[in-house]
Design an enzyme around this catalytic site. Structure first.
Site, PDB file in Angstrom:
ATOM      1  N   THR A 175      -1.762  -0.654  13.322  1.00 42.55           N
ATOM      2  CA  THR A 175      -0.633  -0.683  13.004  1.00 42.55           C
ATOM      3  C   THR A 175       0.304   0.006  14.047  1.00 42.55           C
ATOM      4  O   THR A 175       0.215   1.399  14.276  1.00 42.55           O
ATOM      5  CB  THR A 175      -0.198  -0.614  11.383  1.00 42.55           C
ATOM      6  OG1 THR A 175       1.165  -1.312  11.214  1.00 42.55           O
ATOM      7  CG2 THR A 175      -0.021   0.781  11.155  1.00 42.55           C
ATOM      8  N   CYS A 189       8.236   4.480   7.828  1.00 42.35           N
ATOM      9  CA  CYS A 189       7.260   3.867   7.110  1.00 42.35           C
ATOM     10  C   CYS A 189       5.934   4.634   7.016  1.00 42.35           C
ATOM     11  O   CYS A 189       5.804   5.529   7.711  1.00 42.35           O
ATOM     12  CB  CYS A 189       6.999   2.538   7.794  1.00 42.35           C
ATOM     13  SG  CYS A 189       8.262   1.349   7.824  1.00 42.35           S
ATOM     14  N   HIS A 229       0.745  -1.058   5.732  1.00 43.41           N
ATOM     15  CA  HIS A 229       2.057  -0.512   6.130  1.00 43.41           C
ATOM     16  C   HIS A 229       3.258  -0.677   5.283  1.00 43.41           C
ATOM     17  O   HIS A 229       3.797  -1.601   5.250  1.00 43.41           O
ATOM     18  CB  HIS A 229       2.288  -1.116   7.690  1.00 43.41           C
ATOM     19  CG  HIS A 229       3.495  -0.865   8.498  1.00 43.41           C
ATOM     20  ND1 HIS A 229       3.304  -0.804   9.917  1.00 43.41           N
ATOM     21  CD2 HIS A 229       4.767  -0.198   8.271  1.00 43.41           C
ATOM     22  CE1 HIS A 229       4.839  -0.256  10.282  1.00 43.41           C
ATOM     23  NE2 HIS A 229       5.495  -0.070   9.249  1.00 43.41           N
TER      24      HIS A 229
END
Lengths: 199, 158
Positions: free
Chosen positions: B23, B29, B46
């Site tokens: 990711t 995040c 994520h």
């Protein structure tokens, strides 16, 4: 999705406002760099993050971002994104020299350039809608495009996976400079703007 | 054949060794890797936000720590109880100096992830969280080694 929230007339008005702001910014840039800088038609669309990363820029590309907060009658964040190469060429244009410039000079040139760009953008808009809009001092971070962009939207309380992109791009001699100026209004700011414009 | 599987923002994917889960561009995040060393099966999530409770409509499970992690765990374990699971996490940065502490989403994301993992009694073996840098996670499901990158530069190994 954008059509659900705003009317075509409202989006056209927003585009016109961004056009005027961006046009003024391009004029200031031209004066600063002593070269003719043009602006492309502003982009206003709602995209998912995945669409942004495939159509605008990859999320892991490391870019220079200069961020300025807008305050006063409306709040939001301006983000000027420049690729490493664009930073270098802008700094050289500003220094009016082809010699290698140090990172420190490159960075402060970029920050100052964004300061002027955003200030003239806001100046034009403030006059047009008779609003008091001021900015915080700019600061620069160098990081991955995705990390910067998603964090800016979250910071302005946009928690959706689809985000409204409002941006200007600039070009020099017909060549696109790899830079964009994003404007991310806080919730309610666009509604206020449309009310002021009577649309 | 090893595959590289990309996980976008507000999404998760589950796979098996020798695949890699990737990711990119985590800012505030958080990326959560959960792994079963016995089966070498694991997932990477994520998440964007700590919890879904203040949202009423259009809730996307994969976006919230409180919903995404339990769902991903079920997919890794096929719903069976599994005490082998381990976790590694990264992200949760505070990218901007003007962020007020009360609104520090990065930190709130990390705290929410910790709480959910604690509830499921999944130990966090290592982490690279907070600070003010963006992170990319590359999870090797053969060894559960995680490479943390900024751009193309490796900055940490978990």
């Amino acid at each position: 999705m954008m059509e659900d929230t705003y009317t075509h007339l409202q989006i056209d008005c927003l585009r016109e406002v961004v056009n005027i702001g961006g046009g003024n910014a391009a004029t200031s840039l031209s004066r600063l760099l002593n070269k003719r800088i043009d602006m492309t038609v502003p982009i206003i669309e709602v995209l998912s993050y995945e669409e942004v990363y495939t159509s605008i820029m990859a999320e892991d590309k490391v870019v220079n971002s200069v961020i300025m907060n807008m305050m006063g009658d409306g709040e939001g964040i301006f983000v000027f994104i420049a690729s490493m190469d664009a930073t270098e060429s802008l700094a050289k244009m500003m220094m009016q020299s082809d010699e290698e410039v140090s990172d420190e000079i490159k960075n402060s040139a970029l920050v100052e350039l964004v300061n002027i760009t955003v200030s003239s953008f806001l100046n034009a808009i403030s006059k047009m809608i008779d609003a008091n809009l001021i900015t915080s001092i700019p600061f620069k971070i160098t990081d991955m495009f995705g990390a910067v962009l998603s964090s800016v939207y979250m910071e302005t309380e946009y928690f959706d996976e689809n985000i409204m992109i409002i941006k200007n791009e600039f070009s020099y001699n017909g060549n696109r400079i790899e830079t964009s100026l994003y404007f991310v209004p806080r919730p309610g700011v666009l509604e206020k703007l449309f009310k002021t414009l009577g649309v | 054949m090893s595959k590289e599987i990309r996980i976008g923002i507000a999404d998760y994917k589950v796979s098996n060794s020798p695949d890699k889960l990737i990711t990119l561009g985590l800012g505030s995040c958080v990326g959560i890797a959960i792994y079963d060393p016995a089966t070498k099966r694991g997932g990477l999530s994520h998440i964007m936000l700590p919890d879904s409770s203040s949202f009423i409509s259009d809730i996307k499970v994969e976006k919230f720590a409180d919903l995404a992690i339990p769902t991903m765990i079920r997919e890794i374990t096929s719903g069976r109880f599994n005490k082998n699971l381990i976790a590694k996490i990264a992200g949760g940065a505070s990218m901007f100096s003007f962020s007020s502490n009360a609104n520090n989403i990065g930190q709130r994301n990390v705290e929410a992830v910790e709480a959910v993992l604690k509830e499921y009694r999944i130990p966090i073996l290592s982490r690279d969280t907070g600070g003010n840098i963006g992170r990319t996670m590359v999870v090797d499901l053969n060894s559960f080694t995680i490479s943390i990158k900024n751009g193309s530069k490796e900055i940490n190994i978990l």
